[in-house]
Write a protein that holds these residues in place. Structure first.
Motif, PDB file in Angstrom:
ATOM      1  N   MET A 151       0.844  -1.369  -0.153  1.00  0.00           N
ATOM      2  CA  MET A 151       0.030   0.002  -0.037  1.00  0.00           C
ATOM      3  C   MET A 151       0.812   1.342   0.074  1.00  0.00           C
ATOM      4  O   MET A 151       0.487   2.349  -0.669  1.00  0.00           O
ATOM      5  CB  MET A 151      -1.024  -0.090   1.300  1.00  0.00           C
ATOM      6  N   ASP A 152       1.893   1.236   0.804  1.00  0.00           N
ATOM      7  CA  ASP A 152       2.845   2.516   0.821  1.00  0.00           C
ATOM      8  C   ASP A 152       3.485   2.754  -0.638  1.00  0.00           C
ATOM      9  O   ASP A 152       3.610   3.825  -0.845  1.00  0.00           O
ATOM     10  CB  ASP A 152       3.962   2.176   1.782  1.00  0.00           C
ATOM     11  N   TRP A 153       3.901   1.649  -1.069  1.00  0.00           N
ATOM     12  CA  TRP A 153       4.412   1.871  -2.640  1.00  0.00           C
ATOM     13  C   TRP A 153       3.498   2.509  -3.417  1.00  0.00           C
ATOM     14  O   TRP A 153       3.467   3.324  -4.160  1.00  0.00           O
ATOM     15  CB  TRP A 153       4.817   0.474  -3.169  1.00  0.00           C
ATOM     16  N   TYR A 154       2.220   1.664  -3.457  1.00  0.00           N
ATOM     17  CA  TYR A 154       1.088   2.020  -4.346  1.00  0.00           C
ATOM     18  C   TYR A 154       0.810   3.686  -4.267  1.00  0.00           C
ATOM     19  O   TYR A 154       0.544   4.301  -5.202  1.00  0.00           O
ATOM     20  CB  TYR A 154       0.144   1.336  -4.093  1.00  0.00           C
ATOM     21  N   GLN A 155       0.593   3.867  -2.976  1.00  0.00           N
ATOM     22  CA  GLN A 155       0.199   5.554  -2.784  1.00  0.00           C
ATOM     23  C   GLN A 155       1.143   6.393  -3.111  1.00  0.00           C
ATOM     24  O   GLN A 155       0.768   7.748  -3.213  1.00  0.00           O
ATOM     25  CB  GLN A 155      -0.124   5.612  -1.066  1.00  0.00           C
ATOM     26  N   HIS A 156       2.487   5.985  -3.452  1.00  0.00           N
ATOM     27  CA  HIS A 156       3.207   7.184  -4.081  1.00  0.00           C
ATOM     28  C   HIS A 156       3.568   6.714  -5.485  1.00  0.00           C
ATOM     29  O   HIS A 156       4.337   7.444  -6.122  1.00  0.00           O
ATOM     30  CB  HIS A 156       4.799   6.567  -3.388  1.00  0.00           C
ATOM     31  N   GLN A 157       2.734   6.216  -6.102  1.00  0.00           N
ATOM     32  CA  GLN A 157       2.735   6.183  -7.713  1.00  0.00           C
ATOM     33  C   GLN A 157       1.849   7.000  -8.339  1.00  0.00           C
ATOM     34  O   GLN A 157       0.727   7.376  -7.922  1.00  0.00           O
ATOM     35  CB  GLN A 157       2.428   4.707  -8.153  1.00  0.00           C
ATOM     36  N   SER A 158       2.366   7.386  -9.461  1.00  0.00           N
ATOM     37  CA  SER A 158       1.289   8.049 -10.462  1.00  0.00           C
ATOM     38  C   SER A 158       0.697   6.718 -11.143  1.00  0.00           C
ATOM     39  O   SER A 158       1.213   6.245 -11.951  1.00  0.00           O
ATOM     40  CB  SER A 158       1.867   8.891 -11.433  1.00  0.00           C
ATOM     41  N   VAL A 159      -0.615   6.663 -10.749  1.00  0.00           N
ATOM     42  CA  VAL A 159      -1.412   5.326 -11.310  1.00  0.00           C
ATOM     43  C   VAL A 159      -1.477   5.314 -12.701  1.00  0.00           C
ATOM     44  O   VAL A 159      -2.243   5.952 -13.533  1.00  0.00           O
ATOM     45  CB  VAL A 159      -2.518   5.080 -10.518  1.00  0.00           C
ATOM     46  N   THR A 160      -1.157   4.316 -13.359  1.00  0.00           N
ATOM     47  CA  THR A 160      -1.124   3.699 -14.793  1.00  0.00           C
ATOM     48  C   THR A 160      -1.559   2.372 -14.928  1.00  0.00           C
ATOM     49  O   THR A 160      -1.724   1.818 -13.920  1.00  0.00           O
ATOM     50  CB  THR A 160       0.023   4.054 -15.747  1.00  0.00           C
ATOM     51  N   ILE A 161      -1.981   1.914 -15.896  1.00  0.00           N
ATOM     52  CA  ILE A 161      -2.362   0.536 -16.170  1.00  0.00           C
ATOM     53  C   ILE A 161      -1.034  -0.332 -15.921  1.00  0.00           C
ATOM     54  O   ILE A 161      -1.507  -1.754 -15.230  1.00  0.00           O
ATOM     55  CB  ILE A 161      -2.935   0.062 -17.525  1.00  0.00           C
ATOM     56  N   SER A 162       0.143   0.026 -16.010  1.00  0.00           N
ATOM     57  CA  SER A 162       1.171  -1.067 -15.727  1.00  0.00           C
ATOM     58  C   SER A 162       1.362  -0.765 -14.244  1.00  0.00           C
ATOM     59  O   SER A 162       1.901  -2.004 -13.589  1.00  0.00           O
ATOM     60  CB  SER A 162       2.419  -0.428 -16.546  1.00  0.00           C
ATOM     61  N   VAL A 163       1.092   0.319 -13.532  1.00  0.00           N
ATOM     62  CA  VAL A 163       1.329   0.422 -12.131  1.00  0.00           C
ATOM     63  C   VAL A 163       0.259  -0.591 -11.522  1.00  0.00           C
ATOM     64  O   VAL A 163       0.456  -1.385 -10.600  1.00  0.00           O
ATOM     65  CB  VAL A 163       1.058   1.838 -11.652  1.00  0.00           C
ATOM     66  N   LEU A 164      -0.942  -0.567 -12.012  1.00  0.00           N
ATOM     67  CA  LEU A 164      -1.951  -1.535 -11.595  1.00  0.00           C
ATOM     68  C   LEU A 164      -1.833  -2.970 -11.728  1.00  0.00           C
ATOM     69  O   LEU A 164      -2.054  -3.954 -11.156  1.00  0.00           O
ATOM     70  CB  LEU A 164      -3.375  -0.967 -12.167  1.00  0.00           C
ATOM     71  N   SER A 165      -1.027  -3.337 -12.757  1.00  0.00           N
ATOM     72  CA  SER A 165      -0.451  -4.625 -13.020  1.00  0.00           C
ATOM     73  C   SER A 165       0.454  -4.925 -12.103  1.00  0.00           C
ATOM     74  O   SER A 165       0.183  -6.145 -11.211  1.00  0.00           O
ATOM     75  CB  SER A 165       0.238  -4.582 -14.359  1.00  0.00           C
ATOM     76  N   GLU A 166       1.334  -4.187 -11.414  1.00  0.00           N
ATOM     77  CA  GLU A 166       2.396  -4.455 -10.304  1.00  0.00           C
ATOM     78  C   GLU A 166       1.581  -4.712  -9.027  1.00  0.00           C
ATOM     79  O   GLU A 166       1.590  -5.387  -8.300  1.00  0.00           O
ATOM     80  CB  GLU A 166       3.353  -3.528 -10.292  1.00  0.00           C
ATOM     81  N   PHE A 167       0.619  -3.729  -8.871  1.00  0.00           N
ATOM     82  CA  PHE A 167      -0.305  -3.623  -7.749  1.00  0.00           C
ATOM     83  C   PHE A 167      -0.919  -5.157  -7.696  1.00  0.00           C
ATOM     84  O   PHE A 167      -1.151  -5.696  -6.558  1.00  0.00           O
ATOM     85  CB  PHE A 167      -0.998  -2.362  -7.418  1.00  0.00           C
ATOM     86  N   HIS A 168      -1.643  -5.481  -8.592  1.00  0.00           N
ATOM     87  CA  HIS A 168      -2.534  -6.703  -8.698  1.00  0.00           C
ATOM     88  C   HIS A 168      -1.540  -7.893  -8.486  1.00  0.00           C
ATOM     89  O   HIS A 168      -2.004  -8.716  -7.745  1.00  0.00           O
ATOM     90  CB  HIS A 168      -3.312  -6.911 -10.019  1.00  0.00           C
ATOM     91  N   ALA A 169      -0.570  -7.864  -9.088  1.00  0.00           N
ATOM     92  CA  ALA A 169       0.186  -8.959  -9.029  1.00  0.00           C
ATOM     93  C   ALA A 169       0.795  -9.186  -7.694  1.00  0.00           C
ATOM     94  O   ALA A 169       1.013 -10.195  -7.138  1.00  0.00           O
ATOM     95  CB  ALA A 169       1.530  -8.911 -10.111  1.00  0.00           C
ATOM     96  N   GLY A 170       1.158  -7.853  -6.922  1.00  0.00           N
ATOM     97  CA  GLY A 170       1.640  -7.969  -5.578  1.00  0.00           C
ATOM     98  C   GLY A 170       0.667  -8.405  -4.631  1.00  0.00           C
ATOM     99  O   GLY A 170       0.784  -9.276  -3.752  1.00  0.00           O
ATOM    100  N   TYR A 171      -0.538  -7.956  -4.924  1.00  0.00           N
ATOM    101  CA  TYR A 171      -1.740  -8.195  -3.907  1.00  0.00           C
ATOM    102  C   TYR A 171      -1.901 -10.004  -4.162  1.00  0.00           C
ATOM    103  O   TYR A 171      -2.193 -10.448  -3.104  1.00  0.00           O
ATOM    104  CB  TYR A 171      -2.959  -7.646  -4.180  1.00  0.00           C
TER     105      TYR A 171
END
Length: 246
Positions: A151-171
């Protein structure tokens, strides 16, 4: 599509979702999205309900007569998914948090008798280790800390579809709940697309193998390229289906 077109589309979706839900409208984009997301996300996890049965359950609260038996858990989880989607709409303005994710899980699983009978934590993180096939996930005692790192990593991102890919995979690699991780994860994906003016992603059951292979590649090679390409394909699919309502 340019950014203005996407922004107009997201504005249309969020407005229609609210209006149609309040009016109990089962003929528009809200009901279509409820049925589409619930059917595909549950089907990926092995649900035996058809698209027609899913629609009947959402539209009328009943299932068509059938010579086959309906699995109680499939029905309970489908209803739970409808509730989880509504919870997502009700809390769309809230920042994403661990507590909010637990609330989504509670809506999905609180009515599932089998999970309660098995002693699964409902609306809380897992109490027993679990696996994805032969892959070990994060142990229960480490879930909260690993989720906070994500969550800390995600909240410091400028959200794109590639960022959401990383978040989803991490989750999904953390696998924080005893069961229902895929469904909560895919709802989070849909939600965060809406919040960040991205065309939402609905993973089709028809692309289940591609989806699972992409997640496996994320775990083994720490590469999300395949998952991002799939998300982009599914964005195009959802947008094409929703243009009918615009």
């Amino acid at each position: 599509m340019n950014s203005n077109d996407i922004q107009e589309f997201i504005s249309f979706l969020t407005t229609r979702f609210k209006i149609e839900r309040e009016k109990f409208d089962r003929s528009g984009v809200y009901a279509y999205t409820q049925r589409l997301l619930a059917y595909n996300s549950n089907k990926i996890e092995g649900s035996t309900l058809t698209e027609e049965q899913t629609a009947s359950l959402f539209d009328h609260g009943t299932l068509p007569r059938s010579n086959d038996y309906y699995r109680a858990k499939d029905v309970e989880e489908m209803n739970g998914h409808f509730l989880m989607f509504n919870k997502m709409l009700d809390t769309l303005e809230e920042p994403l948090s661990q507590d909010l994710i637990k609330q989504f899980h509670y809506e999905l699983k609180s009515g599932v008798f089998e999970d309660r009978a098995n002693g699964y934590a409902i609306g809380d993180y897992k109490k027993r280790p679990n696996m994805i096939g032969m892959y070990q996930t994060v142990r229960p005692e480490n879930v909260e800390a690993e989720m906070q790192i994500l969550m800390d990593w995600y909240q410091h991102q400028s959200v794109t579809i590639s960022v959401l890919s990383e978040f989803h995979a991490g989750y999904e690699s953390i696998h924080p709940f005893q069961d229902g991780n895929g469904r909560t994860g895919r709802l989070l994906l849909f939600r965060e697309c809406l919040k960040n003016t991205l065309i939402p992603v609905v993973i089709e059951d028809a692309n289940r193998n591609e989806y699972l292979e992409a997640l496996a590649e994320c775990r083994k090679e720490h590469c999300t390229d395949k998952l991002t390409r799939l998300f982009e394909k599914e964005q195009a699919f959802y947008f094409d289906k929703c243009r009918y309502f615009c």
